[in-house]
Design an enzyme around this catalytic site. Structure first.
Site, PDB file in Angstrom:
ATOM      1  N   HIS A  32       5.070   8.884  14.422  1.00  0.00           N
ATOM      2  CA  HIS A  32       6.163   8.233  13.691  1.00  0.00           C
ATOM      3  C   HIS A  32       6.298   8.829  12.290  1.00  0.00           C
ATOM      4  O   HIS A  32       7.407   9.059  11.792  1.00  0.00           O
ATOM      5  CB  HIS A  32       5.876   6.737  13.611  1.00  0.00           C
ATOM      6  CG  HIS A  32       7.077   5.906  13.292  1.00  0.00           C
ATOM      7  ND1 HIS A  32       8.190   5.862  14.100  1.00  0.00           N
ATOM      8  CD2 HIS A  32       7.354   5.090  12.244  1.00  0.00           C
ATOM      9  CE1 HIS A  32       9.085   5.050  13.564  1.00  0.00           C
ATOM     10  NE2 HIS A  32       8.609   4.574  12.438  1.00  0.00           N
ATOM     11  N   GLU A  80      15.475   4.816   5.566  1.00  0.00           N
ATOM     12  CA  GLU A  80      16.749   4.268   5.107  1.00  0.00           C
ATOM     13  C   GLU A  80      17.176   4.827   3.744  1.00  0.00           C
ATOM     14  O   GLU A  80      18.291   4.560   3.275  1.00  0.00           O
ATOM     15  CB  GLU A  80      16.660   2.738   5.008  1.00  0.00           C
ATOM     16  CG  GLU A  80      16.720   2.012   6.334  1.00  0.00           C
ATOM     17  CD  GLU A  80      15.469   2.162   7.184  1.00  0.00           C
ATOM     18  OE1 GLU A  80      14.360   2.152   6.605  1.00  0.00           O
ATOM     19  OE2 GLU A  80      15.579   2.318   8.413  1.00  0.00           O
ATOM     20  N   VAL A 131       5.219   7.508   2.606  1.00  0.00           N
ATOM     21  CA  VAL A 131       5.040   7.692   4.046  1.00  0.00           C
ATOM     22  C   VAL A 131       3.604   8.153   4.252  1.00  0.00           C
ATOM     23  O   VAL A 131       3.187   9.204   3.745  1.00  0.00           O
ATOM     24  CB  VAL A 131       6.042   8.718   4.616  1.00  0.00           C
ATOM     25  CG1 VAL A 131       6.019   8.656   6.139  1.00  0.00           C
ATOM     26  CG2 VAL A 131       7.454   8.451   4.111  1.00  0.00           C
ATOM     27  N   THR A 174       0.188   7.676  14.951  1.00  0.00           N
ATOM     28  CA  THR A 174       1.272   8.143  15.821  1.00  0.00           C
ATOM     29  C   THR A 174       2.070   9.253  15.144  1.00  0.00           C
ATOM     30  O   THR A 174       1.817   9.598  13.993  1.00  0.00           O
ATOM     31  CB  THR A 174       2.236   6.977  16.136  1.00  0.00           C
ATOM     32  OG1 THR A 174       2.969   6.688  14.939  1.00  0.00           O
ATOM     33  CG2 THR A 174       1.504   5.755  16.591  1.00  0.00           C
ATOM     34  N   PHE A 211       8.444  -0.430   2.514  1.00  0.00           N
ATOM     35  CA  PHE A 211       7.289  -0.079   3.352  1.00  0.00           C
ATOM     36  C   PHE A 211       6.192   0.478   2.432  1.00  0.00           C
ATOM     37  O   PHE A 211       6.461   1.280   1.549  1.00  0.00           O
ATOM     38  CB  PHE A 211       7.711   0.996   4.358  1.00  0.00           C
ATOM     39  CG  PHE A 211       6.931   0.971   5.640  1.00  0.00           C
ATOM     40  CD1 PHE A 211       7.441   0.390   6.789  1.00  0.00           C
ATOM     41  CD2 PHE A 211       5.669   1.547   5.699  1.00  0.00           C
ATOM     42  CE1 PHE A 211       6.720   0.373   7.976  1.00  0.00           C
ATOM     43  CE2 PHE A 211       4.942   1.537   6.873  1.00  0.00           C
ATOM     44  CZ  PHE A 211       5.466   0.952   8.019  1.00  0.00           C
ATOM     45  N   ARG A 259      -1.582   9.589  -6.356  1.00  0.00           N
ATOM     46  CA  ARG A 259      -0.288  10.143  -6.807  1.00  0.00           C
ATOM     47  C   ARG A 259       0.684   9.057  -7.253  1.00  0.00           C
ATOM     48  O   ARG A 259       1.864   9.324  -7.474  1.00  0.00           O
ATOM     49  CB  ARG A 259       0.328  10.954  -5.655  1.00  0.00           C
ATOM     50  CG  ARG A 259      -0.453  12.217  -5.361  1.00  0.00           C
ATOM     51  CD  ARG A 259      -0.186  12.753  -3.968  1.00  0.00           C
ATOM     52  NE  ARG A 259      -0.895  13.997  -3.736  1.00  0.00           N
ATOM     53  CZ  ARG A 259      -2.190  14.081  -3.404  1.00  0.00           C
ATOM     54  NH1 ARG A 259      -2.908  12.973  -3.267  1.00  0.00           N
ATOM     55  NH2 ARG A 259      -2.767  15.248  -3.239  1.00  0.00           N
TER      56      ARG A 259
HETATM   57  N1  INI Z   1       8.469   3.834   6.376  1.00  0.00           N
HETATM   58  C1  INI Z   1       7.908   4.242   5.218  1.00  0.00           C
HETATM   59  O1  INI Z   1       8.559   4.166   4.167  1.00  0.00           O
HETATM   60  N2  INI Z   1       6.637   4.717   5.211  1.00  0.00           N
HETATM   61  C2  INI Z   1       5.884   4.824   6.344  1.00  0.00           C
HETATM   62  O2  INI Z   1       4.716   5.258   6.256  1.00  0.00           O
HETATM   63  C3  INI Z   1       6.451   4.421   7.569  1.00  0.00           C
HETATM   64  N3  INI Z   1       5.697   4.534   8.789  1.00  0.00           N
HETATM   65  O3  INI Z   1       4.622   5.136   8.793  1.00  0.00           O
HETATM   66  O4  INI Z   1       6.102   4.031   9.838  1.00  0.00           O
HETATM   67  C4  INI Z   1       7.780   3.904   7.557  1.00  0.00           C
HETATM   68  N4  INI Z   1       8.368   3.477   8.687  1.00  0.00           N
HETATM   69  C5  INI Z   1       9.574   2.662   8.701  1.00  0.00           C
HETATM   70  C6  INI Z   1      10.841   3.481   8.618  1.00  0.00           C
HETATM   71  O5  INI Z   1      11.022   4.018   7.323  1.00  0.00           O
HETATM   72  C7  INI Z   1      12.075   2.635   8.927  1.00  0.00           C
HETATM   73  O6  INI Z   1      12.195   1.601   7.996  1.00  0.00           O
HETATM   74  C8  INI Z   1      12.046   2.037  10.333  1.00  0.00           C
HETATM   75  O7  INI Z   1      11.742   3.024  11.294  1.00  0.00           O
HETATM   76  C9  INI Z   1      13.432   1.406  10.686  1.00  0.00           C
HETATM   77  O8  INI Z   1      14.454   2.388  10.661  1.00  0.00           O
END
Ligand code: INI
Length: 225
Positions: free
Chosen positions: A107, A77, A100, A105, A41, A146
């Site tokens: 999330h 994960e 992240v 949201t 991600f 960073r």
């Molecule tokens: N995962 C990230 O590594 N960075 C993010 O910014 C992020 N956002 O913002 O949603 C993110 N979401 C996915 C998460 O890590 C999982 O892979 C997903 O929820 C499935 O479990």
């Protein structure tokens, strides 16, 4: 009005700048086995973190055959992959890299918080250094700054933290192995001992069910498998 310099206490001083006695780790990566876990991600950011980490592994002398890279979908994960890597017994530290970035949201809060808590749990349960090389930023610009930009590279820092902590853990384990090693000797000694990998612990044997106990369970007969 000029912006004041950040107070020195907020920065990470170099190991040689401590000015205090005590057990400290070293940045000698020879013989240190490191697993890296990287989230896909925000891949543009996480590959920059990984590049910084790989360059630092080489700089500190971590052997190419003592490194492994594992990819996972996202930061959420990272803890599970870190736990499985720790369980193999093949590594002295696990470095977790991710990005992240706060969106519209909530999330973000769940992903960042659960990632940090999960990694700390793996670190404490396993006794291996598990490094939080995860950027948690408001926006992409802050993340790029960073990830090799104006504010350094979190992946690079994660590697030096890992190697330092491997040596700290080894030194402290040596202290626990007997009174032959004094504090001073442990400080002076090169870390040569293997870390204690008595984790995961052997599971306790399940007590055998008493005859007839299954019949006491609620539910239709034959529903217990
Ligand atoms: N995962 C990230 O590594 N960075 C993010 O910014 C992020 N956002 O913002 O949603 C993110 N979401 C996915 C998460 O890590 C999982 O892979 C997903 O929820 C499935 O479990």
């Amino acid at each position: 009005m000029t912006t004041p310099e950040p107070r020195a206490a907020h920065r990470l001083p170099a190991l040689g700048d401590l000015g205090r006695s005590g057990i400290v780790g070293s940045l000698d990566g020879a013989g240190v086995r490191i697993a890296l876990v990287c989230g896909r991600f925000n891949l543009d950011i996480t590959t920059l973190l990984l590049d910084g980490a790989l360059a630092e592994l080489e700089h500190l002398g971590v052997g190419s055959t003592d490194q492994a890279v594992v990819w996972v979908p996202g930061a959420f994960e990272l803890p599970l992959a870190a736990r499985e890597l720790a369980r193999t017994g093949h590594f002295d530290a696990v470095i977790c890299l991710g990005a992240v970035i706060r969106g519209e949201t909530t999330h973000y809060d769940f992903v960042a918080g659960e990632c940090a808590a999960g990694l700390q749990r793996v670190q404490l349960d396993s006794g291996l250094p598990v490094i939080f090389g995860v950027l948690t930023t408001e926006n992409l610009d802050q993340a790029y700054a960073r990830a090799g930009g104006a504010l350094g590279n979190k992946g690079t820092e994660a590697v030096s933290t890992a190697v330092e902590m491997v040596h700290v853990v080894r030194h402290v384990a040596m202290l626990g192995e007997g009174s032959r090693i004094s504090m001073g000797a442990a400080k002076a000694a090169d870390a040569v001992g293997e870390p204690r990998l008595d984790w995961p612990p052997e599971p306790e044997p399940e007590p055998a069910p008493e005859a007839g106990a299954l019949d006491d369970l609620p539910g239709p007969a034959g529903s217990v498998v």
